[in-house]
Design an enzyme around this catalytic site. Structure first.
Site, PDB file in Angstrom:
ATOM      1  N   VAL A 287       0.828  -1.209   0.000  1.00  0.00           N
ATOM      2  CA  VAL A 287       0.000   0.000   0.000  1.00  0.00           C
ATOM      3  C   VAL A 287       0.865   1.262   0.000  1.00  0.00           C
ATOM      4  O   VAL A 287       0.350   2.366  -0.097  1.00  0.00           O
ATOM      5  CB  VAL A 287      -0.988   0.017   1.194  1.00  0.00           C
ATOM      6  CG1 VAL A 287      -1.976  -1.137   1.085  1.00  0.00           C
ATOM      7  CG2 VAL A 287      -0.258  -0.028   2.534  1.00  0.00           C
TER       8      VAL A 287
ATOM      9  N   HIS B 217      -3.838  -4.235  -3.117  1.00  0.00           N
ATOM     10  CA  HIS B 217      -4.408  -4.076  -1.775  1.00  0.00           C
ATOM     11  C   HIS B 217      -4.618  -2.618  -1.390  1.00  0.00           C
ATOM     12  O   HIS B 217      -4.694  -2.281  -0.212  1.00  0.00           O
ATOM     13  CB  HIS B 217      -3.517  -4.793  -0.747  1.00  0.00           C
ATOM     14  CG  HIS B 217      -3.472  -6.282  -0.935  1.00  0.00           C
ATOM     15  ND1 HIS B 217      -2.522  -7.104  -0.389  1.00  0.00           N
ATOM     16  CD2 HIS B 217      -4.305  -7.107  -1.641  1.00  0.00           C
ATOM     17  CE1 HIS B 217      -2.759  -8.355  -0.741  1.00  0.00           C
ATOM     18  NE2 HIS B 217      -3.830  -8.393  -1.506  1.00  0.00           N
TER      19      HIS B 217
ATOM     20  N   GLY C 214       9.917 -10.372  -2.996  1.00  0.00           N
ATOM     21  CA  GLY C 214       9.582 -10.057  -1.609  1.00  0.00           C
ATOM     22  C   GLY C 214       8.150 -10.289  -1.205  1.00  0.00           C
ATOM     23  O   GLY C 214       7.569  -9.464  -0.500  1.00  0.00           O
ATOM     24  N   THR C 215       7.587 -11.421  -1.614  1.00  0.00           N
ATOM     25  CA  THR C 215       6.262 -11.767  -1.117  1.00  0.00           C
ATOM     26  C   THR C 215       6.257 -13.220  -0.669  1.00  0.00           C
ATOM     27  O   THR C 215       6.798 -14.087  -1.346  1.00  0.00           O
ATOM     28  CB  THR C 215       5.139 -11.521  -2.161  1.00  0.00           C
ATOM     29  OG1 THR C 215       3.920 -12.099  -1.661  1.00  0.00           O
ATOM     30  CG2 THR C 215       5.462 -12.094  -3.527  1.00  0.00           C
ATOM     31  N   SER C 216       5.634 -13.464   0.483  1.00  0.00           N
ATOM     32  CA  SER C 216       5.587 -14.831   1.026  1.00  0.00           C
ATOM     33  C   SER C 216       4.565 -15.689   0.282  1.00  0.00           C
ATOM     34  O   SER C 216       4.513 -16.889   0.475  1.00  0.00           O
ATOM     35  CB  SER C 216       5.225 -14.792   2.517  1.00  0.00           C
ATOM     36  OG  SER C 216       3.921 -14.259   2.676  1.00  0.00           O
TER      37      SER C 216
HETATM   38  N1  APR Z   1      14.213  -8.416   0.117  1.00  0.00           N
HETATM   39  C1  APR Z   1      13.327  -9.244  -0.484  1.00  0.00           C
HETATM   40  N2  APR Z   1      12.436  -9.979   0.199  1.00  0.00           N
HETATM   41  C2  APR Z   1      12.429  -9.863   1.538  1.00  0.00           C
HETATM   42  C3  APR Z   1      13.309  -9.013   2.243  1.00  0.00           C
HETATM   43  C4  APR Z   1      14.251  -8.271   1.468  1.00  0.00           C
HETATM   44  N3  APR Z   1      15.132  -7.438   2.029  1.00  0.00           N
HETATM   45  N4  APR Z   1      13.042  -9.119   3.567  1.00  0.00           N
HETATM   46  C5  APR Z   1      12.028  -9.992   3.682  1.00  0.00           C
HETATM   47  N5  APR Z   1      11.649 -10.454   2.472  1.00  0.00           N
HETATM   48  C6  APR Z   1      10.607 -11.405   2.104  1.00  0.00           C
HETATM   49  C7  APR Z   1      10.288 -12.459   3.144  1.00  0.00           C
HETATM   50  O1  APR Z   1      11.210 -13.552   3.045  1.00  0.00           O
HETATM   51  C8  APR Z   1       8.872 -12.854   2.747  1.00  0.00           C
HETATM   52  O2  APR Z   1       8.873 -13.884   1.775  1.00  0.00           O
HETATM   53  O3  APR Z   1       9.410 -10.695   1.922  1.00  0.00           O
HETATM   54  C9  APR Z   1       8.304 -11.562   2.122  1.00  0.00           C
HETATM   55  C10 APR Z   1       7.329 -10.831   3.004  1.00  0.00           C
HETATM   56  O4  APR Z   1       6.185 -11.622   3.189  1.00  0.00           O
HETATM   57  P1  APR Z   1       4.918 -11.041   3.963  1.00  0.00           P
HETATM   58  O5  APR Z   1       5.339 -10.359   5.217  1.00  0.00           O
HETATM   59  O6  APR Z   1       3.937 -12.146   4.074  1.00  0.00           O
HETATM   60  O7  APR Z   1       4.390  -9.887   2.968  1.00  0.00           O
HETATM   61  P2  APR Z   1       3.473 -10.019   1.678  1.00  0.00           P
HETATM   62  O8  APR Z   1       3.729 -11.292   0.957  1.00  0.00           O
HETATM   63  O9  APR Z   1       3.627  -8.762   0.923  1.00  0.00           O
HETATM   64  O10 APR Z   1       2.047 -10.072   2.331  1.00  0.00           O
HETATM   65  C11 APR Z   1       0.920 -10.086   1.496  1.00  0.00           C
HETATM   66  O11 APR Z   1      -0.502  -9.891   3.392  1.00  0.00           O
HETATM   67  O12 APR Z   1      -1.174  -9.001   5.421  1.00  0.00           O
HETATM   68  C12 APR Z   1      -1.296  -8.922   4.066  1.00  0.00           C
HETATM   69  O13 APR Z   1      -2.161  -7.101   2.949  1.00  0.00           O
HETATM   70  C13 APR Z   1      -0.970  -7.572   3.489  1.00  0.00           C
HETATM   71  O14 APR Z   1      -0.219  -7.104   1.228  1.00  0.00           O
HETATM   72  C14 APR Z   1       0.024  -7.893   2.389  1.00  0.00           C
HETATM   73  C15 APR Z   1      -0.219  -9.357   2.123  1.00  0.00           C
END
Ligand code: APR
Length: 240
Positions: free
Chosen positions: A96, A112, A178-180
């Site tokens: 966001v 989102h 960078g997304t889980s």
């Molecule tokens: N560079 C790249 N990736 C990274 C870094 C970094 N420096 N640090 C952490 N990560 C990775 C983690 O390993 C993980 O896989 O970023 C990912 C973050 O995952 P989440 O915290 O689950 O975030 P995200 O996937 O964006 O979440 C999706 O969940 O709560 C909701 O709405 C919220 O948009 C969000 C959605």
């Protein structure tokens, strides 16, 4: 949008998550020290939370907006903007924050929502840029409806999903950063790229759902991994 209207440049679709902004100082959601470790989702990011205690929800997003204002785009955001010099780049972000835009990316789809916008609770089409302002109880749209953050809460529709799916289905290269991939429907997008597309993931902890047989996996922080990929792609593009 259709393939016939696509420009001659090869299409890159980037799916980004909280990890791309981590090195700008914005917390990710899951894992050690994640935002959801310190806050209960049910109390701040659901329609029920808004109904029960809107002041608490507004406080949570006002604090997060303050952090976004203080953050600066990092090398990953900047490299993705630079990639537009050789490719047609669409960013589909779950974030966001506005760091992709501030880095210079010109096509950013926010799955989102956008924390820098307020939305009317009675007129979904009424979006108000917040600039330096917060949202308080009693702040209303011209029709008198309370304003809320323009973010998608758990349990709400993801209106941009159809447009995002269309973009991914046209990708020549899919880059996930960078997304889980734990939150649906956004996570389902990674499986919609055409069979012939090149697929790359940059994340220090490659999510288990990523099929390693079809994705190139670069287990590096975004600020290191993304510039490497972008440099390679721009070199390849220039060689053609
Ligand atoms: N560079 C790249 N990736 C990274 C870094 C970094 N420096 N640090 C952490 N990560 C990775 C983690 O390993 C993980 O896989 O970023 C990912 C973050 O995952 P989440 O915290 O689950 O975030 P995200 O996937 O964006 O979440 C999706 O969940 O709560 C909701 O709405 C919220 O948009 C969000 C959605």
């Amino acid at each position: 949008m259709s393939l016939s209207s696509s420009p001659s440049l090869q299409r890159v679709v980037v799916i980004s998550g909280a990890g791309v902004s981590a090195e700008s100082g914005l917390k990710t959601f899951r894992g050690d020290d994640g935002l959801w470790e310190g806050h209960r989702v049910e109390e701040v990011a659901t329609p029920a939370a808004w109904a029960a205690d809107p002041a608490r929800v507004l406080r949570f997003y006002n604090e997060r907006r303050e952090q976004v204002r203080a953050a600066r785009p990092n090398a990953a955001h900047r490299a993705l903007a630079e990639l537009e010099q050789g490719y047609h780049v669409d960013i589909v972000t779950q974030n966001v924050d506005d760091l992709h835009e501030r880095a210079g990316s010109s096509r950013v789809l926010h799955l989102h929502g956008e924390i820098m916008l307020a939305r009317s609770t009675i007129d979904a089409g009424c979006l108000i840029p917040l600039g330096d302002r917060d949202i308080s109880l009693g702040d209303t749209c011209p029709l008198g409806g309370q304003l809320r953050p323009h973010v998608v809460w758990f349990g709400e529709e993801v209106p941009a999903m159809a447009a995002a799916a269309e973009l991914v289905s046209q990708a020549g290269i899919l880059l996930c950063v960078g997304t889980s991939l734990q939150v649906y429907p956004a996570a389902s997008l990674v499986f919609l790229a055409p069979d012939e597309a090149r697929r790359i993931v940059v994340d220090p902890h490659i999510p288990e759902v990523v099929p390693r047989t079809i994705f190139e996996c670069l287990a590096r922080p975004a600020s290191e991994g993304v510039p490497l990929i972008v440099e390679e792609l721009l070199r390849q593009g220039a060689d053609k």
